[in-house]
Write a protein that holds these residues in place. Sequence first.
Motif, PDB file in Angstrom:
ATOM      1  N   ARG A  56      14.202  -9.910  15.833  1.00 37.18           N
ATOM      2  CA  ARG A  56      12.794 -10.169  15.549  1.00 37.18           C
ATOM      3  C   ARG A  56      12.534 -10.043  14.060  1.00 37.18           C
ATOM      4  N   THR A  57      11.647 -10.914  13.578  1.00 39.13           N
ATOM      5  CA  THR A  57      11.254 -10.874  12.176  1.00 39.13           C
ATOM      6  C   THR A  57       9.775 -10.556  12.102  1.00 39.13           C
ATOM      7  N   LEU A  58       9.434  -9.507  11.366  1.00 41.13           N
ATOM      8  CA  LEU A  58       8.042  -9.112  11.252  1.00 41.13           C
ATOM      9  C   LEU A  58       7.291 -10.098  10.359  1.00 41.13           C
ATOM     10  N   PHE A  59       6.254 -10.715  10.904  1.00 43.98           N
ATOM     11  CA  PHE A  59       5.433 -11.646  10.136  1.00 43.98           C
ATOM     12  C   PHE A  59       4.212 -10.938   9.566  1.00 43.98           C
ATOM     13  N   LEU A  60       3.586 -10.130  10.386  1.00 43.52           N
ATOM     14  CA  LEU A  60       2.386  -9.401   9.975  1.00 43.52           C
ATOM     15  C   LEU A  60       2.431  -8.021  10.597  1.00 43.52           C
ATOM     16  N   GLY A  61       2.597  -7.002   9.769  1.00 46.20           N
ATOM     17  CA  GLY A  61       2.689  -5.638  10.269  1.00 46.20           C
ATOM     18  C   GLY A  61       1.334  -5.032  10.555  1.00 46.20           C
ATOM     19  N   ASN A  62       1.311  -4.012  11.402  1.00 46.07           N
ATOM     20  CA  ASN A  62       0.051  -3.365  11.757  1.00 46.07           C
ATOM     21  C   ASN A  62      -0.694  -2.836  10.538  1.00 46.07           C
ATOM     22  N   ALA A  63       0.058  -2.327   9.564  1.00 48.90           N
ATOM     23  CA  ALA A  63      -0.579  -1.767   8.370  1.00 48.90           C
ATOM     24  C   ALA A  63      -1.311  -2.842   7.571  1.00 48.90           C
ATOM     25  N   GLU A  64      -0.836  -4.093   7.688  1.00 46.82           N
ATOM     26  CA  GLU A  64      -1.444  -5.184   6.934  1.00 46.82           C
ATOM     27  C   GLU A  64      -2.680  -5.755   7.624  1.00 46.82           C
ATOM     28  N   LEU A  65      -2.984  -5.239   8.808  1.00 47.89           N
ATOM     29  CA  LEU A  65      -4.161  -5.708   9.536  1.00 47.89           C
ATOM     30  C   LEU A  65      -5.427  -4.955   9.138  1.00 47.89           C
ATOM     31  N   ARG A  66      -5.320  -4.087   8.133  1.00 46.14           N
ATOM     32  CA  ARG A  66      -6.501  -3.368   7.665  1.00 46.14           C
ATOM     33  C   ARG A  66      -7.012  -4.018   6.391  1.00 46.14           C
ATOM     34  N   PRO A  67      -8.205  -4.629   6.437  1.00 46.89           N
ATOM     35  CA  PRO A  67      -8.764  -5.249   5.229  1.00 46.89           C
ATOM     36  C   PRO A  67      -9.010  -4.194   4.144  1.00 46.89           C
ATOM     37  N   ALA A  68      -9.056  -4.649   2.916  1.00 50.14           N
ATOM     38  CA  ALA A  68      -9.326  -3.743   1.800  1.00 50.14           C
ATOM     39  C   ALA A  68     -10.662  -3.036   2.009  1.00 50.14           C
ATOM     40  N   ASN A  69     -10.660  -1.744   1.763  1.00 46.95           N
ATOM     41  CA  ASN A  69     -11.851  -0.892   1.868  1.00 46.95           C
ATOM     42  C   ASN A  69     -12.358  -0.740   3.298  1.00 46.95           C
TER      43      ASN A  69
END
Length: 725
Positions: A56-69
């Motif tokens: 599996r290749t990570l495309f979008l990690g959970n940590a990246e699902l948090r918008p800035a601020n």
Amino acid sequence: MFLKIKLLKKIATIFIVVTTTSSAQAQLQWTADGMGYYAFTDKGIEVIDALQPENRTLFLGNAELRPANASQALEVQSFQVSPSGNSLLLFTNTKRVWRENTRGDYWIFDKQTKKLTQLGKGLTSSSLMFAKYSPDGSQVAYVSKHNIFIENLTNHQIQKITDDGTDRIINGTFDWAYEEEFGTQDGFRWSPDGSKIAFWKQDARDTRNFLMINNTDSIYSFTIPVEYPKVGFPPSPTSLWLYDTSTKKTRQVKDLLSSVDSYIPRMEWLPNSEGLIFQTLNRKQNESSIVVSSIQTGESKIIYKEQDEAWIDIKSRWNNGDPSGWDWINENKEFLWVSEKGGWRQLYAIDLTGKERLLSKDAFDIIQIDQFDQKQQLIYFTASPKNATQQYLYKLSLKGGKASRVTPENYTGTTSYTISPNGKIALFQTANTSSIAANAVVSLPEHKQLVAPRRTMEAPVDDAKTEFFQVTTIDGITLDGWVVKPKNFNPSKKYPIVFYVYGEPASQTVTDNFYTGKNRLYNGDMAADGYIYVSLENRGAPAPKGRAWRKSIYKNIGIINIRDQAMGAKEVFKWGFVDTTRVAVWGWSGGGATTLNLLGQYPDIYQTGISVAPVTDQLLYDNIYQERYMGLPQENMEDFVKGSAITYAKNVKGNLLLVHGTGDDNVHYQNAEVYINELIKHNIPFQMMSYPNRSHSIHEGEGTSKHLSQIYTIFLKQHCPPGAK
């Protein structure tokens, strides 16, 4: 007609499915080479190698699902991959519109910059619908409050392409009836070259609101309006429009409708972007036209017409409820078409002059089109020529001829396939009443197992078995059925029997899958308690038994389906171990109507009935569904009256539990009230359970499902006592 108890053609949700918001049906998003797919996992969104799922290749990690601020990550319901594969369009904060959560917020995730950007800034929060990339991925179009917008993904400038949208002028999506009965939701299409957008417009200004009332959520009650065209009233006029992104001009498409109350359930672009192709239906839905409209000249032409003495189904019937897409073959010179005019549901190829050729020459129905492989010149479709309760994969040459079965003979029951765009592999699931195995990968057309099933379930060893049978009624009609007998069954004793019914053209009940024979409303084990549980499939059910079987119910809902059920029950009684003084029947929605009709038309057969969310008077349902199967009340009112349960309420002798949600926007609570009035008029006792503000599925609110199960079970045990005698 929506069903709470729905026997799915595909139990595809057992493997991880990714949805696209441009479709009414969940779909898997494959990688460009067709050998992998995108999926939600515990890590985020990954690309999974279909042949080696552990890769599996990570495309979008959970940590990246948090918008800035932002204090928390986005909750993503679904996503789309951009044409370049370098970004994702994320659908979040979703809200329900009619049946599904199709309204919410959209965000773009840029894979290179790892940046999240919200779309539609300045528009009402959580109001965006059906967002999708332009073909080159540089723009996204979406609907907000019945207007259509285009947003540039470089500078995020927003262009409004319609400005007349209101609660009554609907651009880019559909009213309640279109979505419910045609499966249409997403109402606009980018041209393949990205230069134009075609869209539907509905004018609902003359369609009356049905008012539901909420008495519980405030001190003062308030009404909830639902724009809802009832039987006998005209549908909202529907038209097609074109927007040119370069000139920023909009014009109406010449649709060649025979009258303003006709329907346009399907529309797509020609592959070369030079025109539109769409299907129209007359009000009765028994005349279909395929129209091609030229972008250059603005002229339209009917290239193909079809008529049926009953009705004509559209693509959603053989495409898992989704009418979108146009199936082009042979270098886009022809398209696939499905028709029952030969007595079976068969495949045809039609070119742009309207010339047709029959492809599937076998005397059996196709159930659905699964995929067509241009390279191998094959069409894959689901069928079951020998057993209408089952489903298997077949293949057919695009040149036409005889089909051959792809599913190996050792698989029995209901199989389903999600075929890769390259036609080489498929995610495979097989199920019957004893087991289910999902997430396997097989090669096509060889059907060699490449990946073993990654999820399996077996029915518990001590579970009562579901058995299939057939009975032939006094009218010479052979009905399929299933039965679950009591545990420790003794044929010399007499047992109470419970019939599960639906009975209308929207769904089958007798299918060979893992959930057949299980009663989700019963609190306990019916077989252990000593009940016989049975379902029969009457004429008019959408079983693969040919056109005559399915369409015999035309202008006969509430008549022949009810007789088939009752006469079938009499044949079941001949088994000798049924206690005919303890006979119960239950159903939901159309099945609720069938239950009431059986109690009213055949009170000497059925002593107990539980009817959930029934249509009690056919004139109270929506026009698209009821007029499709019954005609127009202005022409044959007697058929509507003869088939409605309210006509026979005066004959009910048995024990009746009527259940309905007051917030049912599909089968309105009005149906319960008019039926109750009729029972009161004739001094007929009954029990009633209304669920405040619950919809047709009666699931909203804490404790609702548990409570419904409890009252169902208590009533059944009280009036149709379990156990052998």
